[in-house]
Scaffold this motif. Structure first.
Motif, mmCIF file in Angstrom:
data_model
loop_
_atom_site.group_PDB
_atom_site.id
_atom_site.type_symbol
_atom_site.label_atom_id
_atom_site.label_comp_id
_atom_site.label_asym_id
_atom_site.label_seq_id
_atom_site.Cartn_x
_atom_site.Cartn_y
_atom_site.Cartn_z
ATOM 1 N N ALA A 52 11.561 -36.745 17.334
ATOM 2 C CA ALA A 52 10.639 -36.026 16.456
ATOM 3 C C ALA A 52 10.690 -36.589 15.039
ATOM 4 N N TRP A 53 11.885 -36.912 14.564
ATOM 5 C CA TRP A 53 12.043 -37.479 13.226
ATOM 6 C C TRP A 53 11.306 -38.809 13.107
ATOM 7 N N THR A 54 11.454 -39.642 14.121
ATOM 8 C CA THR A 54 10.850 -40.981 14.081
ATOM 9 C C THR A 54 9.343 -40.922 14.259
ATOM 10 N N ILE A 55 8.896 -40.209 15.282
ATOM 11 C CA ILE A 55 7.466 -40.163 15.592
ATOM 12 C C ILE A 55 6.691 -39.401 14.516
ATOM 13 N N GLY A 56 7.258 -38.277 14.060
ATOM 14 C CA GLY A 56 6.560 -37.439 13.091
ATOM 15 C C GLY A 56 6.650 -37.926 11.661
ATOM 16 N N GLY A 57 7.491 -38.924 11.381
ATOM 17 C CA GLY A 57 7.637 -39.416 10.019
ATOM 18 C C GLY A 57 8.132 -38.353 9.058
ATOM 19 N N PHE A 58 9.080 -37.537 9.529
ATOM 20 C CA PHE A 58 9.552 -36.428 8.706
ATOM 21 C C PHE A 58 10.392 -36.892 7.520
ATOM 22 N N GLY A 59 10.893 -38.112 7.570
ATOM 23 C CA GLY A 59 11.669 -38.605 6.440
ATOM 24 C C GLY A 59 10.859 -38.610 5.153
ATOM 25 N N ARG A 60 9.639 -39.111 5.219
ATOM 26 C CA ARG A 60 8.790 -39.163 4.024
ATOM 27 C C ARG A 60 8.325 -37.782 3.597
ATOM 28 N N SER A 61 7.923 -36.954 4.574
ATOM 29 C CA SER A 61 7.430 -35.623 4.213
ATOM 30 C C SER A 61 8.545 -34.738 3.658
ATOM 31 N N LEU A 219 2.988 -29.730 6.081
ATOM 32 C CA LEU A 219 1.827 -30.543 6.464
ATOM 33 C C LEU A 219 2.214 -31.590 7.501
ATOM 34 N N GLY A 220 3.409 -32.169 7.341
ATOM 35 C CA GLY A 220 3.874 -33.128 8.339
ATOM 36 C C GLY A 220 4.037 -32.490 9.699
ATOM 37 N N LEU A 221 4.554 -31.255 9.723
ATOM 38 C CA LEU A 221 4.701 -30.550 11.000
ATOM 39 C C LEU A 221 3.349 -30.214 11.594
ATOM 40 N N SER A 222 2.389 -29.828 10.764
ATOM 41 C CA SER A 222 1.046 -29.532 11.256
ATOM 42 C C SER A 222 0.385 -30.775 11.840
ATOM 43 N N ASN A 223 0.540 -31.902 11.166
ATOM 44 C CA ASN A 223 -0.017 -33.154 11.672
ATOM 45 C C ASN A 223 0.660 -33.569 12.975
ATOM 46 N N PHE A 224 1.970 -33.371 13.037
ATOM 47 C CA PHE A 224 2.723 -33.686 14.252
ATOM 48 C C PHE A 224 2.281 -32.804 15.411
ATOM 49 N N ALA A 233 8.923 -29.450 23.465
ATOM 50 C CA ALA A 233 10.293 -29.738 23.048
ATOM 51 C C ALA A 233 10.314 -30.507 21.727
ATOM 52 N N LEU A 234 9.454 -31.510 21.601
ATOM 53 C CA LEU A 234 9.404 -32.289 20.364
ATOM 54 C C LEU A 234 8.874 -31.447 19.207
#
Length: 267
Positions: A52-61, A219-224, A233-234
């Motif tokens: 989820a961290w990698t695919i969703g790009g949560f590091g930047r958000s 917003l990152g979670l909404s986009n994901f 699960a993700l």
């Protein structure tokens, strides 16, 4: 008034029931976040958080959310302390009118002002900046913070300020050396509440940063979610990642937070 054992037991039963009602959705998300993704055998998959961290790009958000939260919490706390100190301990012409102007920030919902504010900031070429995301939230938080700390400072004994004045302390020194240490629980409560509101803010970040470069954690979670609606699960793992900073902050400061809330209720 004496409380019987039966009443005590009933109180505990009611509290346990409310706790179970509140924690059941949280536990459900936690269990789902480590469950098997689609097409995988049953088991515990801690790798869901990495995916989820990698695919969703949560590091930047998450980085954007941290920067916005630091700006909002820092500025709102300082301004709220100063305004609350002025309204709570000083008497000056127009203080009542000014205080009610501050309270307008609590009465007017963000939905009523966010669109006109967007056009104003766009005219000034300030959209898609941290300034555009943070400053409206600073204004909202200062309104509550001033109301909160004014009550705190007004409830403190006037003898504290009188003693500080006799010792030669001016208004600034009295605030820093006397009132702030005695108001630590109330200030910590304000810090936690402001951080939670800022971290969970969705509308302002969505409108003020339409380019998507400064996408915050919600917003990152909404986009994901829009990309992986079937991967429950993700999605749950992503929700846990977004909520974790708030949970950690609350657990770290919960003693001061609860004390500040109880003191606020007592006032």
């Amino acid at each position: 008034m004496r409380v019987t054992k039966g009443e005590t037991a009933l109180n505990y039963i009611i509290l346990i029931g409310f706790a179970a009602f509140a924690l059941t959705p949280v536990l459900g998300i936690l269990l789902t976040s480590i469950s098997a993704p689609l097409g995988e055998p049953d088991g515990i998959y801690l790798s869901n958080f990495v995916d989820a961290w990698t695919i969703g790009g949560f590091g930047r958000s998450l980085k954007n959310s941290v920067l916005v939260a630091v700006i909002v919490v820092g500025l709102a706390t300082v301004l709220s302390v100063l305004a609350g100190y002025a309204f709570g301990t000083m008497r000056f012409t127009g203080s009542t009118v000014l205080f009610y102007l501050f309270l307008l920030g609590l009465m007017i919902p963000a939905e009523a002002t966010v669109i006109p504010l967007f056009f104003d900031l766009r005219t000034l070429q300030l959209t898609d900046t941290y300034f555009a995301i943070a400053m409206p939230q600073v204004a909202q938080s200062v309104a509550f913070g001033t109301f909160w700390l004014r009550a705190q400072f007004r409830a403190m004994p006037s003898s504290l300020l009188e003693a500080a004045a006799l010792d030669g302390a001016g208004p600034v020194r009295a605030l820093l050396r006397v009132l702030l240490p005695a108001s630590r629980p109330a200030i910590v409560t304000l810090l936690v509440l402001t951080f939670m509101w800022t971290w969970n803010e969705f509308l302002i970040a969505l409108v003020m940063a339409p380019g998507g470069r400064l996408r915050t954690a919600p917003l990152g979670l909404s986009n994901f979610q829009g990309q992986y609606t079937a991967e429950i699960a993700l999605l749950s793992a992503g929700a846990v990642i977004v909520a974790l900073p708030t949970v950690i902050l609350f657990l770290f400061l919960q003693r001061h937070f609860i004390r500040g809330m109880l003191e606020g209720v007592a006032k």
